[in-house]
Scaffold this active site. Structure first.
Site, PDB file in Angstrom:
ATOM      1  N   TYR A   1      -2.802  -0.617  10.510  1.00  0.00           N
ATOM      2  CA  TYR A   1      -3.074  -1.109   9.163  1.00  0.00           C
ATOM      3  C   TYR A   1      -1.792  -0.425   8.298  1.00  0.00           C
ATOM      4  O   TYR A   1      -1.063  -1.551   7.754  1.00  0.00           O
ATOM      5  CB  TYR A   1      -4.150  -0.342   8.317  1.00  0.00           C
TER       6      TYR A   1
ATOM      7  N   SER B   1       0.999  -1.100  -0.176  1.00  0.00           N
ATOM      8  CA  SER B   1      -0.082   0.153  -0.084  1.00  0.00           C
ATOM      9  C   SER B   1       0.982   1.062   0.013  1.00  0.00           C
ATOM     10  O   SER B   1       1.975   1.110   0.458  1.00  0.00           O
ATOM     11  CB  SER B   1      -0.745  -0.053   1.162  1.00  0.00           C
TER      12      SER B   1
END
Length: 684
Positions: A574, A561
């Site tokens: 996350y 990501s």
């Protein structure tokens, strides 16, 4: 009032219906085996006068799924006139090119080598099939005598002759000389039947097949493969499949020494029984006989000569020895029979590997080819059983097998095949593939020629995606929780049994917990890291074990990501996990390069549309953080990028393909941003 069908329309419809019925029953013919034809009249499109035509299954089609586009259409007067200019058996291959000058109009499909058989036989309808029962008689040592005993003078023995124009003349002579005959048994090959109507032709073909079946059943000895060998009974199912999975990477490596192959495994009772019997080494060494069989299975299989209970390491060592011997023997076979104008040797690896007590591994350029090769060897086992039951199995001479295998007409057929796709022979396992990015990746990989294992925690979603991708020849579904070592091991075993190995793994499974630091619990942190950081590690470790044993290199791709490098609010669990995944890419790239395994990453941003994570509550939480409506989140993310474009799952899939499709073969340890340009996430 309904329109009355034209005569040719009725003829073609009857032919297709008959072909589909015959081809849908494996007792009648093998996959893509045999051909059917019908003759009739049609108006000449130029003169309007009636002309006699023949519709016949073209080259490469399958009777069970035959449609009109798979038929070749030829003028009978021109086809039969070829007999007057036939230069003899030494030059019969020249006649195949002449078929093109007999085509009616555009001619439909390319005419096959068996076209002469159908056109020269003086019967309106002809069926040429490869039933196991018929080939059993055709490959029996005293097949001619058995054919007479079975059928009297209604079915005639035709000695082995390579398919072609001369065989068509031979069968035509039988039809003319013996009017009571309804067909023939072709030595070493199959059967041909004919009739005045489509129904009569089908009835005659089925009569030959079923009568041969009954004859073998009634006259055959009960154990044609001999007694069960001591210690060769099949392993229990769970143990059998576990051993198959353990051996699969090595066996695929052996079968792929010349070029990568896709595998198929089967442990049907017929295969296991054959491998448990005393005669299986002798019969396997004789090889297959019907041309359709050995073109797909090679002239003989590789057979492990150890009992099922042998230690796994002993079995592996012996397979390596047998593979070396097999390659030497195959090269010798080629040298014995090759002439100066023979096509080059195509490869010396086995297409069929038999492991007693475990089952059969078959290989090909894709899953369907591998599966069909296994089906053909099962046909060969059935043929051997039938021949040994009533006589002894005697396949055609090795020199004749070579003439078929390295036939210039077969070589030309191979040259006409389309170039393989970029990921042909690659086997991929994608985690989290039941939705969103994972689903898009699975679709792109299959579109580029890969076989895909769709791995997801949601079994129903995984199954739905596998079905979208085209079913078992393209994709299989596995249910896996990536936090479980046992489930990951089981998923890889399923991949090995389905396709023979694993070459490409995409770590995509994940969840996202969006909370400020003070609201993030230890349980939130642990769950996030178990699924993505730990899960990616476990999946990559399992992949590396398989890839290293296959010795075919491989790719591991992490869907990380932009959050791996960009510090955003309310996202500690996350983003920290994504940073962990990003560094795993670097660490594993450094470690696995010696095995030819490349490890790379993709850093997407804000993939909202179709995302399981965003649909599961993450989208609402991120929208609240940024003060926008959830429905506008994708557009919001797009506006903060340099390109002002929304990132979709397909864009991430494109990056995965770019990393694995061949052009970046010298790249490892790379992260590709797929974020439409987020300056704060630029890699430095």
């Amino acid at each position: 009032m309904a329109a009355v069908p034209l005569p040719e329309q009725s003829t073609v419809s009857e032919l297709l219906e008959r072909s589909n019925r015959l081809g849908s029953d494996p007792r009648n013919t093998n996959y893509a085996g045999g051909n059917t034809s019908a003759k009739g009249s049609a108006p000449d499109p130029v003169t309007g006068s009636g002309i006699e035509l023949m519709w016949v299954k073209g080259s490469g089609g399958d009777l069970g799924t035959l449609t009109e586009s798979g038929l070749a259409v030829l003028r009978l007067d021109r086809l039969r006139a070829l007999a007057e200019v036939y230069p003899g058996v030494e030059r019969e291959d020249e006649m195949v090119a002449a078929f093109d000058y007999c085509l009616h109009g555009r001619g439909g499909a390319a005419p096959s080598i068996d076209t002469a058989m159908h056109g020269l036989v003086d019967a309106p309808h002809v069926d040429h099939l490869h039933p196991d029962s018929g080939i059993a008689l055709a490959c029996a040592a005293d097949g001619e005598k058995l054919t007479a005993e079975c059928f009297g003078d209604t079915v005639v023995w035709v000695p082995w002759r390579r398919p072609g124009f001369q065989l068509g003349l031979d069968i035509a002579a039988v039809r003319q000389a013996i009017p009571q005959a309804v067909g023939c048994v072709l030595g070493g090959h199959g059967i041909t039947a004919w009739g005045d109507t489509s129904q009569e032709c089908e009835r005659n073909a089925l009569h030959i097949i079923r009568t041969a079946e009954a004859f073998i059943t009634e006259h055959g000895r009960p154990e044609p493969f001999g007694p069960v060998l001591d210690g060769y009974l099949p392993l229990p199912e769970a143990e059998r499949r576990a051993r198959a999975a353990a051996l699969a990477p090595l066996i695929r490596a052996l079968a792929s020494a010349d070029r990568p192959q896709v595998g198929h495994f089967t442990d049907t009772p017929e295969v296991l029984d054959f491998l448990s019997r005393a005669e299986h080494p002798r019969l396997a060494a004789l090889g297959t006989s019907c041309p359709d069989h050995f073109l797909r299975t090679k002239v003989r299989p590789l057979v492990l000569d150890l009992p099922p209970g042998a230690p796994l390491e002993d079995a592996a060592a012996r397979l390596r020895e047998l593979h070396a011997d097999y390659r030497t023997a195959y090269a010798d076979y080629y040298q014995r029979h090759a002439s100066p104008d023979s096509p080059a040797m195509r490869g010396a690896d086995p297409a069929i590997v038999l492991v007693p007590g475990v089952g059969m591994f078959s290989f090909g350029k894709d899953k369907q080819t591998a599966r069909v090769a296994g089906e053909f060897y099962l046909n060969a086992i059935n043929v051997m059983r039938g021949a040994e039951a009533v006589s002894s199995y005697r396949p055609i001479e090795e020199s004749e097998k070579f003439r078929i295998e390295y036939w210039e007409l077969e070589e030309a057929k191979l040259r006409r095949m389309p170039a393989p796709k970029a990921l042909a022979t690659r086997i991929a396992l994608v985690t989290g593939a039941g939705s969103g990015i994972g689903r898009a990746i699975a679709h792109r990989l299959v579109a580029e020629g890969a076989c895909v294992v769709v791995a997801d925690l949601d079994a129903a979603k995984a199954a739905a995606v596998a079905e979208e991708l085209g079913g078992a020849d393209k994709a299989v579904a596995v249910t896996v929780d990536v936090t479980s070592e046992e489930q990951i091991a089981a998923a890889f075993d399923e991949a090995l049994l389905a396709f023979g190995g694993v070459d490409l793994v995409v770590n995509n499974a994940g969840i996202s917990i969006s909370k400020p630091l003070l609201e993030t619990t230890a349980a939130d942190w642990d769950l996030q890291h178990r699924i993505m950081a730990r899960g990616s590690f476990l999946v990559s470790r399992a992949a590396a074990r398989v890839m290293a044993e296959q010795q075919l290199g491989g790719d591991i791709v992490y869907i990380a990501s932009k959050n791996a490098v960009f510090a955003g609010p309310n996202n500690i669990a996350y983003s920290a996990t994504k940073a962990d995944q990003a560094h795993q890419v670097r660490l594993l790239a450094a470690e696995l390069g010696e095995h030819g395994i490349r490890v790379n990453g993709v850093n997407p941003d804000g993939v909202v549309r179709g995302s399981g994570i965003f649909a599961g509550g993450w989208g609402a939480k991120r929208a609240a953080v940024y003060g926008v409506e959830e429905s506008e989140l994708g557009a919001f993310y797009a506006q903060r990028t340099l390109l002002k474009r929304e990132v979709l799952p397909e864009h991430v899939a494109n990056a995965v393909f770019a990393l694995t499709g061949g052009d970046l073969a010298h790249t490892t340890g790379l992260h590709i941003p797929v974020d439409a340009g987020v300056a704060a996430a630029f890699l430095r």
